[in-house]
Design an enzyme around this catalytic site. Sequence first.
Site, PDB file in Angstrom:
ATOM      1  N   ARG A 125       0.971  -0.854   0.285  1.00 49.64           N
ATOM      2  CA  ARG A 125      -0.346   0.422  -0.209  1.00 49.64           C
ATOM      3  C   ARG A 125       0.827   0.921  -0.175  1.00 49.64           C
ATOM      4  O   ARG A 125       2.035   1.440   1.071  1.00 49.64           O
ATOM      5  CB  ARG A 125      -1.201   0.039   1.209  1.00 49.64           C
ATOM      6  CG  ARG A 125      -2.385  -0.982   0.944  1.00 49.64           C
ATOM      7  CD  ARG A 125      -2.989  -0.348  -0.310  1.00 49.64           C
ATOM      8  NE  ARG A 125      -4.577  -1.136  -0.166  1.00 49.64           N
ATOM      9  CZ  ARG A 125      -4.679  -2.552  -0.035  1.00 49.64           C
ATOM     10  NH1 ARG A 125      -2.978  -2.975  -1.236  1.00 49.64           N
ATOM     11  NH2 ARG A 125      -5.449  -3.311  -0.989  1.00 49.64           N
ATOM     12  N   GLU A 158      -2.403   7.470  -5.375  1.00 50.81           N
ATOM     13  CA  GLU A 158      -2.275   6.578  -6.731  1.00 50.81           C
ATOM     14  C   GLU A 158      -3.408   7.383  -7.240  1.00 50.81           C
ATOM     15  O   GLU A 158      -5.235   7.277  -6.016  1.00 50.81           O
ATOM     16  CB  GLU A 158      -2.484   5.212  -7.509  1.00 50.81           C
ATOM     17  CG  GLU A 158      -2.953   4.611  -5.727  1.00 50.81           C
ATOM     18  CD  GLU A 158      -2.442   3.000  -5.820  1.00 50.81           C
ATOM     19  OE1 GLU A 158      -3.591   1.370  -6.084  1.00 50.81           O
ATOM     20  OE2 GLU A 158      -1.596   2.746  -5.796  1.00 50.81           O
ATOM     21  N   HIS A 211      -0.309  -0.105  -9.938  1.00 52.15           N
ATOM     22  CA  HIS A 211      -0.573  -0.858  -9.070  1.00 52.15           C
ATOM     23  C   HIS A 211      -1.053  -2.488  -9.671  1.00 52.15           C
ATOM     24  O   HIS A 211      -2.552  -2.432  -9.619  1.00 52.15           O
ATOM     25  CB  HIS A 211      -2.257  -0.629  -8.496  1.00 52.15           C
ATOM     26  CG  HIS A 211      -2.681  -0.856  -7.060  1.00 52.15           C
ATOM     27  ND1 HIS A 211      -3.019  -0.107  -6.115  1.00 52.15           N
ATOM     28  CD2 HIS A 211      -2.554  -2.187  -6.706  1.00 52.15           C
ATOM     29  CE1 HIS A 211      -3.521  -0.754  -4.788  1.00 52.15           C
ATOM     30  NE2 HIS A 211      -3.489  -2.336  -5.585  1.00 52.15           N
TER      31      HIS A 211
END
Length: 329
Positions: free
Chosen positions: A235, A264, A282
């Site tokens: 994360r 993000e 991601h």
Amino acid sequence: MADAVLITDRAWPDDVIERSVLEAAGLRIVAGPATPTTAAAIEALVAEHRPAAILTCWAEVSAAAITMSPSLRVVARMGVGLDNIDVAAATAAGVLVTNVPDYCVEEVSDHAVAMILAWTRGLVAGDREVRAGQWSPAGHRLRRLSTLTCGVIGFGRIGRITTAKLAALGARVIVSDPTASAATAGVPVCSLDELLSSCDVVVLHAPLTDKTRNLIGARELALLPEGALLVNVSRGGLVDTSALTEALHYGNLGGACLDVVAEEPAVPSALLEHPAVIITPHVAFSSDASLQDLRRSAAEEVVRVLAGQPARHPCNSPTLGRNDQEVPA
């Protein structure tokens, strides 16, 4: 009318798999936008449709959303982390929260190891230079992985697999995890500071919680040996972005490999422009196989809970109320 299931968002082109599972169980689907929308927009959808279940990928499921549907019994995360769900509010309201903790273990560990290999062998930097018209093999500082010490922060499912893969490649591996014993399967366990001060490569496999937010800040980055690599496939909030950019620009950090960033999809220009940073969008969790497992497993969890059956992966212990029985932690 059939119970409604709100699908807040998704990270794939369609919701065919989810629909096939939910509709076969006689449930009615309400689909939000594919990309994550605002918490207020999710709250409005909940208030309008009063779902019995919420399936969410990255969209925020707030305390307000949870309390707006008296019928709500389960919030199922299509993923592992729960930082986009107000778990405390769900617990207080008697709403079960579930996740799918085992769908992407191989993918995330592969991604971490791939990033480390790309850094040690200079793959990304070399590719960029050749495409820019440069051919300077003598200008690269390449590394032998088997001579490096790698530290894994977080020794859960994924951390254990990454540790095994790095050890198989010859690296010395140590771990830091407050829940790990003094020695786990022969892998040395140490404090966070001890790990940081002795590792050439540090891999983050920790969840994002109030205690782990900005786990890696200026103090921690300063502990790393000169030229070390930081890898984050967990994360973005685990790392203080400002401290990271400072360490890359002014400090002794040798590079960063990031599949996640704090805000993000917005990526600071200082990271985008730095030659020693590798960033992916991601996607560490993703493969054709893992996404099929994830989508089906999350939808099946909803079906089980709404049918009064125990969840396979409960993440909270809601008070008695909307669910028939208390769920073990």
